[in-house]
Motif scaffolding. Structure first.
Motif, short mmCIF file in Angstrom:
data_model
loop_
_atom_site.label_atom_id
_atom_site.label_comp_id
_atom_site.label_asym_id
_atom_site.label_seq_id
_atom_site.Cartn_x
_atom_site.Cartn_y
_atom_site.Cartn_z
N GLU A 37 -30.47 5.69 61.79
CA GLU A 37 -30.60 6.89 60.96
C GLU A 37 -29.38 7.05 60.05
N VAL A 38 -28.20 6.70 60.55
CA VAL A 38 -26.97 6.78 59.75
C VAL A 38 -27.05 5.81 58.59
N PHE A 39 -27.52 4.59 58.85
CA PHE A 39 -27.58 3.58 57.80
C PHE A 39 -28.63 3.95 56.76
N ALA A 40 -29.73 4.53 57.18
CA ALA A 40 -30.75 5.00 56.24
C ALA A 40 -30.18 6.11 55.36
N HIS A 41 -29.40 7.00 55.96
CA HIS A 41 -28.77 8.09 55.20
C HIS A 41 -27.80 7.53 54.17
N LYS A 42 -26.98 6.56 54.56
CA LYS A 42 -26.03 5.94 53.64
C LYS A 42 -26.76 5.26 52.49
N ALA A 43 -27.89 4.62 52.77
CA ALA A 43 -28.65 3.90 51.76
C ALA A 43 -29.23 4.84 50.70
N GLU A 44 -29.48 6.10 51.07
CA GLU A 44 -30.03 7.07 50.12
C GLU A 44 -29.11 7.28 48.93
N ASN A 45 -27.80 7.24 49.15
CA ASN A 45 -26.84 7.50 48.08
C ASN A 45 -25.90 6.33 47.82
N GLY A 46 -26.06 5.25 48.56
CA GLY A 46 -25.12 4.14 48.46
C GLY A 46 -25.63 3.00 47.60
N ASP A 47 -24.90 1.91 47.65
CA ASP A 47 -25.24 0.74 46.85
C ASP A 47 -25.80 -0.41 47.69
N LYS A 48 -26.19 -0.10 48.93
CA LYS A 48 -26.76 -1.11 49.82
C LYS A 48 -28.05 -0.55 50.43
N THR A 49 -28.87 -1.46 50.95
CA THR A 49 -30.04 -1.04 51.71
C THR A 49 -29.57 -0.65 53.11
N ALA A 50 -30.44 0.01 53.86
CA ALA A 50 -30.10 0.37 55.24
C ALA A 50 -29.79 -0.88 56.06
N GLU A 51 -30.53 -1.96 55.83
CA GLU A 51 -30.30 -3.21 56.56
C GLU A 51 -28.94 -3.80 56.21
N GLU A 52 -28.56 -3.72 54.93
CA GLU A 52 -27.25 -4.23 54.51
C GLU A 52 -26.12 -3.40 55.10
N TYR A 53 -26.30 -2.08 55.16
CA TYR A 53 -25.29 -1.23 55.81
C TYR A 53 -25.17 -1.59 57.28
N LYS A 54 -26.31 -1.79 57.93
CA LYS A 54 -26.27 -2.12 59.35
C LYS A 54 -25.52 -3.44 59.58
N ALA A 55 -25.75 -4.42 58.74
CA ALA A 55 -25.05 -5.71 58.87
C ALA A 55 -23.54 -5.54 58.65
N TYR A 56 -23.17 -4.73 57.66
CA TYR A 56 -21.75 -4.46 57.37
C TYR A 56 -21.08 -3.79 58.58
N TYR A 57 -21.73 -2.77 59.13
CA TYR A 57 -21.16 -2.04 60.26
C TYR A 57 -21.24 -2.86 61.55
N ASP A 58 -22.20 -3.77 61.65
CA ASP A 58 -22.25 -4.65 62.81
C ASP A 58 -20.96 -5.47 62.89
#
Length: 175
Positions: A37-58
């Motif tokens: 849910e955090v990654f989906a929220h970041k993707a709403e206003n960010g420059d990455k998809t939720a999956e890309e955010y998840k990979a970055y934070y992983d």
């Protein structure tokens, strides 16, 4: 200052007591999908998809140290069913400038008595630059003080142990 913009003279020394308490790694919540849910929220206003955010934070959150307890100058690491405790003393701070132009401060503590089982140095980053109680923190650890300052891709992150995964999601989205 939370965004990393501050003057050097605003930085103040901090005692280990700023991080005192019982802390849990957020990495298991990334692994089990709680943080999606955090990654989906970041993707709403960010420059990455939720999956890309998840990979970055992983990469960022990855750690085997699932829990840390800080009591006075004692720091206990919980890893793979083992507990290791060492006494740490303040060793100053370093101001870092990141590629994006913002900056951060690492507050550094050195192990009092050398040990093969414990890191010689631990470095805290919690977006604060002066004494205050931490609500979460990123922790870097190892035996080479200078080399740790170069680490910017892996920043194991800890929140209070008593928080549920859902409460951590709420905290993360609020910031």
């Amino acid at each position: 200052m939370y965004s990393g913009y501050f003057d050097d003279d605003q930085v103040e020394d901090r005692a280990l007591s700023d991080w005192e308490g019982d802390w849990q790694s957020v990495y298991p919540y990334l692994q089990d999908g709680t943080l999606d849910e955090v990654f989906a929220h970041k993707a709403e206003n960010g420059d990455k998809t939720a999956e890309e955010y998840k990979a970055y934070y992983d990469t960022g959150y990855q750690t085997d140290v699932e829990r840390i307890v800080i009591d006075g100058s004692d720091v206990t690491f919980f890893e793979n069913g083992q507990e290791r405790t060492g006494e740490y003393q303040y060793d100053g701070y370093e101001i870092l400038t990141y590629q994006a132009g913002n900056r951060g401060v690492r507050f550094i503590y050195a192990l009092e008595e050398a040990s093969d089982d414990l890191p010689q140095y631990i470095q805290f980053s919690d977006h604060s630059i002066y004494p205050t109680d931490a609500h979460h923190f990123h922790l870097y650890w190892g035996d080479d003080r200078e080399a740790l300052l170069e680490e910017v891709t892996n920043w194991p992150t800890y929140y209070p142990y008593e928080l549920s995964g859902e409460e951590i999601v709420e905290e993360m989205i609020a910031h």
